[in-house]
Design an enzyme around this catalytic site. Structure first.
Site, PDB file in Angstrom:
ATOM      1  N   TYR A  53      -9.676  -7.405  -6.042  1.00 29.67           N
ATOM      2  CA  TYR A  53      -8.729  -6.964  -5.003  1.00 29.67           C
ATOM      3  C   TYR A  53      -7.866  -8.117  -4.502  1.00 29.67           C
ATOM      4  O   TYR A  53      -6.697  -7.933  -4.157  1.00 29.67           O
ATOM      5  CB  TYR A  53      -9.474  -6.247  -3.857  1.00 29.67           C
ATOM      6  CG  TYR A  53      -9.906  -4.873  -4.273  1.00 29.67           C
ATOM      7  CD1 TYR A  53     -11.199  -4.637  -4.742  1.00 29.67           C
ATOM      8  CD2 TYR A  53      -8.987  -3.819  -4.328  1.00 29.67           C
ATOM      9  CE1 TYR A  53     -11.582  -3.388  -5.199  1.00 29.67           C
ATOM     10  CE2 TYR A  53      -9.356  -2.561  -4.789  1.00 29.67           C
ATOM     11  CZ  TYR A  53     -10.652  -2.357  -5.238  1.00 29.67           C
ATOM     12  OH  TYR A  53     -11.014  -1.123  -5.713  1.00 29.67           O
ATOM     13  N   GLN A  86      -1.313   7.788  -2.784  1.00 32.08           N
ATOM     14  CA  GLN A  86      -2.573   7.350  -3.415  1.00 32.08           C
ATOM     15  C   GLN A  86      -2.587   5.820  -3.494  1.00 32.08           C
ATOM     16  O   GLN A  86      -3.613   5.233  -3.814  1.00 32.08           O
ATOM     17  CB  GLN A  86      -2.698   7.927  -4.827  1.00 32.08           C
ATOM     18  CG  GLN A  86      -2.718   9.443  -4.865  1.00 32.08           C
ATOM     19  CD  GLN A  86      -2.632   9.963  -6.288  1.00 32.08           C
ATOM     20  OE1 GLN A  86      -3.657  10.116  -6.981  1.00 32.08           O
ATOM     21  NE2 GLN A  86      -1.413  10.225  -6.741  1.00 32.08           N
ATOM     22  N   ASN A  87      -1.439   5.219  -3.224  1.00 33.63           N
ATOM     23  CA  ASN A  87      -1.313   3.763  -3.372  1.00 33.63           C
ATOM     24  C   ASN A  87      -1.925   3.041  -2.172  1.00 33.63           C
ATOM     25  O   ASN A  87      -1.918   3.555  -1.051  1.00 33.63           O
ATOM     26  CB  ASN A  87       0.160   3.378  -3.505  1.00 33.63           C
ATOM     27  CG  ASN A  87       0.788   3.998  -4.733  1.00 33.63           C
ATOM     28  OD1 ASN A  87       0.082   4.395  -5.664  1.00 33.63           O
ATOM     29  ND2 ASN A  87       2.102   4.146  -4.727  1.00 33.63           N
ATOM     30  N   ASP A  89      -0.925  -0.131  -1.550  1.00 30.89           N
ATOM     31  CA  ASP A  89       0.023  -1.160  -1.089  1.00 30.89           C
ATOM     32  C   ASP A  89       0.728  -0.659   0.167  1.00 30.89           C
ATOM     33  O   ASP A  89       0.602   0.507   0.551  1.00 30.89           O
ATOM     34  CB  ASP A  89       1.027  -1.496  -2.210  1.00 30.89           C
ATOM     35  CG  ASP A  89       1.925  -0.314  -2.597  1.00 30.89           C
ATOM     36  OD1 ASP A  89       1.937   0.042  -3.799  1.00 30.89           O
ATOM     37  OD2 ASP A  89       2.588   0.252  -1.717  1.00 30.89           O
ATOM     38  N   HIS A 104      -6.299   6.653  -0.414  1.00 31.92           N
ATOM     39  CA  HIS A 104      -7.282   5.789  -1.076  1.00 31.92           C
ATOM     40  C   HIS A 104      -7.437   4.438  -0.401  1.00 31.92           C
ATOM     41  O   HIS A 104      -7.965   3.506  -1.006  1.00 31.92           O
ATOM     42  CB  HIS A 104      -6.888   5.601  -2.554  1.00 31.92           C
ATOM     43  CG  HIS A 104      -6.953   6.889  -3.322  1.00 31.92           C
ATOM     44  ND1 HIS A 104      -6.267   7.084  -4.505  1.00 31.92           N
ATOM     45  CD2 HIS A 104      -7.580   8.065  -3.055  1.00 31.92           C
ATOM     46  CE1 HIS A 104      -6.506   8.313  -4.933  1.00 31.92           C
ATOM     47  NE2 HIS A 104      -7.291   8.933  -4.078  1.00 31.92           N
ATOM     48  N   GLY A 170       5.601   9.545  -9.435  1.00 25.28           N
ATOM     49  CA  GLY A 170       4.877   8.445 -10.071  1.00 25.28           C
ATOM     50  C   GLY A 170       3.371   8.553 -10.056  1.00 25.28           C
ATOM     51  O   GLY A 170       2.661   7.598  -9.722  1.00 25.28           O
ATOM     52  N   SER A 172      -0.061  10.321 -12.382  1.00 27.51           N
ATOM     53  CA  SER A 172      -0.504  11.073 -13.569  1.00 27.51           C
ATOM     54  C   SER A 172      -1.254  12.335 -13.153  1.00 27.51           C
ATOM     55  O   SER A 172      -1.677  13.123 -14.002  1.00 27.51           O
ATOM     56  CB  SER A 172      -1.421  10.179 -14.423  1.00 27.51           C
ATOM     57  OG  SER A 172      -2.569   9.796 -13.637  1.00 27.51           O
TER      58      SER A 172
HETATM   59  N1  APR Z   1       8.610   5.395 -11.929  1.00 27.24           N
HETATM   60  C1  APR Z   1       7.912   6.556 -11.763  1.00 27.24           C
HETATM   61  N2  APR Z   1       6.732   6.808 -12.368  1.00 27.24           N
HETATM   62  C2  APR Z   1       6.249   5.837 -13.177  1.00 27.24           C
HETATM   63  C3  APR Z   1       6.908   4.605 -13.396  1.00 27.24           C
HETATM   64  C4  APR Z   1       8.140   4.411 -12.721  1.00 27.24           C
HETATM   65  N3  APR Z   1       8.850   3.283 -12.882  1.00 27.24           N
HETATM   66  N4  APR Z   1       6.156   3.861 -14.265  1.00 27.24           N
HETATM   67  C5  APR Z   1       5.051   4.602 -14.548  1.00 27.24           C
HETATM   68  N5  APR Z   1       5.124   5.790 -13.914  1.00 27.24           N
HETATM   69  C6  APR Z   1       4.158   6.890 -13.913  1.00 27.24           C
HETATM   70  C7  APR Z   1       3.391   7.086 -15.204  1.00 27.24           C
HETATM   71  O1  APR Z   1       4.137   7.892 -16.098  1.00 27.24           O
HETATM   72  C8  APR Z   1       2.134   7.792 -14.691  1.00 27.24           C
HETATM   73  O2  APR Z   1       2.319   9.192 -14.647  1.00 27.24           O
HETATM   74  O3  APR Z   1       3.183   6.586 -12.934  1.00 27.24           O
HETATM   75  C9  APR Z   1       1.988   7.271 -13.262  1.00 27.24           C
HETATM   76  C10 APR Z   1       0.833   6.292 -13.116  1.00 27.24           C
HETATM   77  O4  APR Z   1      -0.356   7.005 -13.323  1.00 27.24           O
HETATM   78  P1  APR Z   1      -1.730   6.273 -12.971  1.00 27.24           P
HETATM   79  O5  APR Z   1      -1.698   4.898 -13.527  1.00 27.24           O
HETATM   80  O6  APR Z   1      -2.812   7.223 -13.353  1.00 27.24           O
HETATM   81  O7  APR Z   1      -1.689   6.118 -11.379  1.00 27.24           O
HETATM   82  P2  APR Z   1      -2.039   7.201 -10.286  1.00 27.24           P
HETATM   83  O8  APR Z   1      -1.677   8.580 -10.739  1.00 27.24           O
HETATM   84  O9  APR Z   1      -1.469   6.733  -9.007  1.00 27.24           O
HETATM   85  O10 APR Z   1      -3.659   7.074 -10.208  1.00 27.24           O
HETATM   86  C11 APR Z   1      -4.298   7.812  -9.187  1.00 27.24           C
HETATM   87  O11 APR Z   1      -6.353   6.673  -9.763  1.00 27.24           O
HETATM   88  O12 APR Z   1      -7.488   4.760 -10.266  1.00 27.24           O
HETATM   89  C12 APR Z   1      -7.198   5.646  -9.262  1.00 27.24           C
HETATM   90  O13 APR Z   1      -7.229   5.144  -6.977  1.00 27.24           O
HETATM   91  C13 APR Z   1      -6.478   4.962  -8.140  1.00 27.24           C
HETATM   92  O14 APR Z   1      -4.784   5.894  -6.684  1.00 27.24           O
HETATM   93  C14 APR Z   1      -5.157   5.714  -8.052  1.00 27.24           C
HETATM   94  C15 APR Z   1      -5.484   7.033  -8.700  1.00 27.24           C
END
Ligand code: APR
Length: 228
Positions: A53, A86-87, A89, A104, A170, A172
């Site tokens: 972290y 979910q971020n 930051d 989170h 942004g 998944s």
């Molecule tokens: N602009 C918009 N979306 C983007 C960009 C961008 N520049 N770059 C990547 N992405 C998208 C990807 O296509 C993907 O769908 O951001 C998403 C990132 O997905 P993850 O890495 O799975 O992140 P997230 O969905 O926030 O994960 C959820 O998982 O590990 C846990 O607690 C953690 O909060 C996190 C949670």
């Protein structure tokens, strides 16, 4: 005044230089969740968890809000805007968004391991082994680890239920319960999903998929919503 609810994920901060989790070279391709982001990891090797972290917090401290974060602030001229992120930051807050709810946790805060209600800002980027709360217990990152409850989820479902517009940016949509939030939105309201890999979501009506990065897609959508 209409209410716009925004659900953001790691992609929201990608153009600020903060790594996502599941993209190529994402965090979970370089670390095992069970080594750095679970209560068991903390029990087994707290200093590895603190280092993980600290490294991410250093990136956050050095990062700046991007055009996507800033465009969302413009929405507040015409709408009540509630951001559920979910971020961990603080880029939404630093961009100027006034209502931000962290599902989170928050990486720039620590909390007591004796009383979870005791939460403290972390000055700078390091939280070290031996940093203790006033009760004398080791401070831990104020993060929801895998396997832990998501205290903010109940309140988030209420916020989504009251949305007149829902914008997903942004993410998944692969982690629950956060990913289930969009099902709490009224079926009839307009919904937008901004993400280069966005695809239609099963049985979610009135969803417009915008396969763009946040830095481009969010300002474009803001123009549309502010131009109405
Ligand atoms: N602009 C918009 N979306 C983007 C960009 C961008 N520049 N770059 C990547 N992405 C998208 C990807 O296509 C993907 O769908 O951001 C998403 C990132 O997905 P993850 O890495 O799975 O992140 P997230 O969905 O926030 O994960 C959820 O998982 O590990 C846990 O607690 C953690 O909060 C996190 C949670």
């Amino acid at each position: 005044m209409k209410t716009i609810v925004v659900l953001t994920g790691a992609g929201m901060s990608a153009e600020s230089g903060i790594r996502t989790f599941r993209d190529h070279n994402g965090l979970w391709h370089n670390y095992r969740v069970e080594d750095v982001a679970t209560p068991e990891a903390w029990e087994r090797n707290p200093e590895l968890v603190l280092d993980f972290y600290n490294e991410r917090r250093k990136q956050v401290v050095e990062a700046n809000p991007n055009a996507g974060h800033k465009a969302l602030v413009q929405l507040e001229k015409r709408y009540r805007v509630k951001i559920i992120t979910q971020n961990v930051d603080d880029l939404h807050e630093r961009a100027g968004s006034s209502q931000v709810y962290h599902l989170h946790g928050e990486i720039r805060k620590s909390r007591s391991t004796k009383d979870p209600g005791l939460i403290f800002p972390i000055e700078g980027w390091e939280l070290k082994w031996g940093d203790r709360c006033p009760l004398g217990s080791q401070l831990r990152p104020h993060i929801v680890w895998f396997g832990e409850a998501v205290p903010a989820f109940e309140g988030a479902t209420q916020i989504v239920k009251e949305a007149d517009v829902l914008i997903i940016i942004g993410t998944s949509l692969s982690v629950y319960p956060a990913a289930s939030l969009l099902y709490y939105a009224d079926a009839s309201i307009p919904k937008y999903y901004i993400d280069p890999q966005a695809t239609p979501v099963n049985d979610v009506r009135n969803l417009k998929v915008i396969q763009k990065k946040a830095g481009e897609g969010v300002p474009l959508l803001m123009e549309e919503l502010l131009g109405e």
